[in-house]
Design an enzyme around this catalytic site. Structure first.
Site, PDB file in Angstrom:
ATOM      1  N   HIS A 177       1.077  -1.102   0.131  1.00  0.00           N
ATOM      2  CA  HIS A 177       0.064   0.202  -0.016  1.00  0.00           C
ATOM      3  C   HIS A 177       1.038   1.589   0.180  1.00  0.00           C
ATOM      4  O   HIS A 177       0.708   1.799   0.692  1.00  0.00           O
ATOM      5  CB  HIS A 177      -0.748  -0.078   1.366  1.00  0.00           C
ATOM      6  CG  HIS A 177      -1.812  -1.134   1.546  1.00  0.00           C
ATOM      7  ND1 HIS A 177      -2.545  -1.834   2.614  1.00  0.00           N
ATOM      8  CD2 HIS A 177      -1.845  -1.999   0.114  1.00  0.00           C
ATOM      9  CE1 HIS A 177      -2.940  -2.345   1.700  1.00  0.00           C
ATOM     10  NE2 HIS A 177      -3.686  -3.080   1.104  1.00  0.00           N
ATOM     11  N   PRO A 178       2.191   1.636  -0.922  1.00  0.00           N
ATOM     12  CA  PRO A 178       3.166   2.811  -0.704  1.00  0.00           C
ATOM     13  C   PRO A 178       1.548   3.617  -1.495  1.00  0.00           C
ATOM     14  O   PRO A 178       0.770   3.503  -1.956  1.00  0.00           O
ATOM     15  CB  PRO A 178       3.468   2.220  -2.258  1.00  0.00           C
ATOM     16  CG  PRO A 178       3.552   1.116  -3.256  1.00  0.00           C
ATOM     17  CD  PRO A 178       2.076   0.937  -1.680  1.00  0.00           C
TER      18      PRO A 178
END
Length: 564
Positions: free
Chosen positions: A470-471
């Protein structure tokens, strides 16, 4: 290539496909969508249970990895990003989590005025067709189909996990994307009619027949083209041939939280010292470009299952054949789900207003590639604190657009993140130890009961944490007087005309769950901003928050129940 398009969108991912649809839907604007990858029409993308295959494919995944991470044993952590129509929505785990209402109010506190929960909820609703139909919180006629997969039918472990959480004193929520975003309940996924609902399928395919929308694949965008301080197009290569594309109104970068800041940096927009080091002449010193990188970490908590009810018996080739055949002909059965059908969001301590730990429950003990990790039956929870304080960065390593960037997350740099993991491990054990799990719970396989002290937990976590993929946050939204802001509250790059960033890069802080849903919401809202359309009216709706959150971590054990 001499044609001038009103809007050029770079990246056909979770945000880009939304923008391609919305910017072209009235027929008044010419739109060009550029994508580095190719087609997403592949049975292994379409079949939800096959999610591990496209993620492992070099054809569909850029295959990024971090620099050696100094606080997790100098391990390089993989950072999958989608390549091809649909982007990461074509290779992700399909989990649909909007984020807690407090997450968006936190955005406002960070300078993203106009992006509070009341402002964002109407765009979540506009994007969605929820299996239960429209209500105060859910959409019933949007492009994106959202369901519960098989809705926890056929496996008692899903409900046992929820019941265990309630026994431990946590709320039960009927809809964590609705009134109550805290507690244990059914998980939602971007699956419609038994098929992965990527943004390519939901938004792009219905729009591709429009004469004012052009989609070009296999385009690697190098950098923005400037006329003074105004962006007038982009240049790069198409199938290896140099090309330039002209924009009459705007260029919108939707290449994702890794690639969007890379394009800005290669274009001379970013931290001047980074650019000068690579021989790039700075056009605009914008120090926040590539900074503020955030991500979620997770571990697999694994247990033997005492009853033969887990999916481990379905991981052999014969079972996979029959699962695949049923899905192919009927789009049903175990092939029509990601298998994460129950979940939880809890607070780790008193004094937190909203959850900071997320659970994905899986009725199998298996690896991410879909192979069993034990003999016999088992189950696991994917769990981790999801409001990290540690921050990282993305920097290009060369002016060459094909060169991978330097990614450093600085996972667990902040002492508060380490403390949160200790609490996470202990709370998870307590939940699984509840009576509801007694018929199924066998030995704890991972971490193992020998991992119990602070030092032992710290060491095990550092050795075993993985990215939850989930960058975000690398072109953060904020006010112009904040030196680390990259875009304003209309997603326009500060100090430059004619270019916006619309993807997970603009998140000021990471929401409390998976980021595909809020990325789609950002694109929906940004499409109105780009076209100058009236914004949807704010939704002033109630949100459940424990009225004693300042003094207690959960409801009284044994007294938990429905809160919505």
């Amino acid at each position: 290539m001499d044609k001038t398009y009103d809007y050029i969108i770079v990246g056909a991912g979770s945000a880009g496909c939304v923008l391609a649809n919305r910017l072209s839907e009235d027929g008044n604007h010419s739109v060009l969508l550029l994508e580095a990858g190719g087609s997403d029409r592949n049975i292994l993308i379409a079949m939800p249970t096959a999610l591990s295959y496209p993620m492992a494919s070099k054809r569909y995944n850029w295959g990024y990895e971090s620099e050696p991470e100094p606080y997790v044993g100098n391990r390089r952590i993989t950072c999958p990003r989608g390549k091809g129509l649909g982007g990461t929505s074509s290779i992700n785990g399909m989990v649909y989590v909007r984020g807690h209402a407090c997450d968006f109010d936190e955005w406002v506190a960070e300078g993203a005025t106009g992006w509070g929960y009341a402002d964002c909820l109407p765009y979540f609703k506009r994007s969605e067709t929820w299996q239960g139909g429209e209500d105060t919180y859910r959409g019933g006629s949007g492009p994106l189909g959202v369901s519960g997969g098989n809705n926890m039918t056929g496996n008692p472990l899903y409900q046992a996990f929820i019941d265990a959480g309630v026994e431990a004193g946590y709320p039960r929520t009927d809809d964590y994307n609705g009134h109550c975003g805290e507690g244990f309940g059914q998980m939602h996924m971007t699956v419609a009619g038994g098929v992965r609902e990527s943004t390519s399928r939901a938004y792009l395919r219905p729009a591709q027949s429009r004469p004012n929308l052009t989609v070009q694949k296999h385009v690697l965008v190098d950098q923005l083209v400037f006329d003074g301080t105004r962006v007038t197009g982009v240049k790069g290569t198409r199938k290896g041939r140099p090309c330039e594309w002209k924009a009459g109104k705007e260029v919108i970068l939707s290449a994702g939280s890794i690639a969007s800041p890379m394009i800005l940096q290669r274009s001379g927009v970013g931290p001047a010292a980074v650019l000068a080091r690579l021989g790039i002449t700075p056009k605009h010193d914008l120090p926040g470009v590539g900074q503020n990188l955030q991500d979620h970490l997770e571990v697999y908590f694994q247990f033997h299952c005492k009853q033969p009810v887990s999916l481990n018996s379905k991981l052999n080739l014969v079972s996979k054949f029959f699962i695949g055949a049923r899905w192919f002909f009927f789009k049903s059965g175990l092939g029509a789900t990601n298998h994460f059908e129950s979940c939880a969001f809890i607070r780790s301590r008193a004094g937190l207003k909203s959850p900071d730990i997320q659970y994905h429950f899986l009725p199998a003990a298996m690896r991410y590639d879909g192979t069993p990790s034990i003999k016999g039956h088992g189950f696991q929870v994917h769990v981790g604190p999801n409001k990290p304080k540690s921050r990282g960065r993305v920097e290009i390593t060369s002016p060459d657009p094909a060169a991978h960037p330097s990614i450093l997350f600085n996972y667990l740099e902040h002492e508060a993140d380490i403390a949160a993991w200790r609490q996470c491990i202990r709370l998870t054990r307590e939940i699984i130890a509840q009576q509801a799990m007694d018929p199924y719970r066998g030995d704890e396989l991972q971490p193992g009961l020998e991992v119990s002290s602070d030092d032992e937990i710290d060491a095990w976590v550092r050795e075993n944490v993985e990215s939850a993929y989930h960058p975000c946050g690398t072109a953060r939204m904020g006010q112009s007087d904040d030196p680390m802001s990259v875009v304003d509250t209309e997603c326009r790059v500060l100090g430059i005309e004619g270019v916006r960033v619309v993807d997970a890069s603009v998140f000021p802080t990471v929401p409390y769950g998976n980021i595909n849903a809020p990325t789609i919401m950002v694109a929906e809202k940004a499409s109105d901003l780009i076209l100058g359309r009236p914004k949807l009216p704010p939704a002033d709706v109630p949100v459940w928050i424990d009225d004693e959150w300042e003094t207690r971590q959960r409801l009284n054990p044994g007294a938990a129940g429905e809160v919505d």
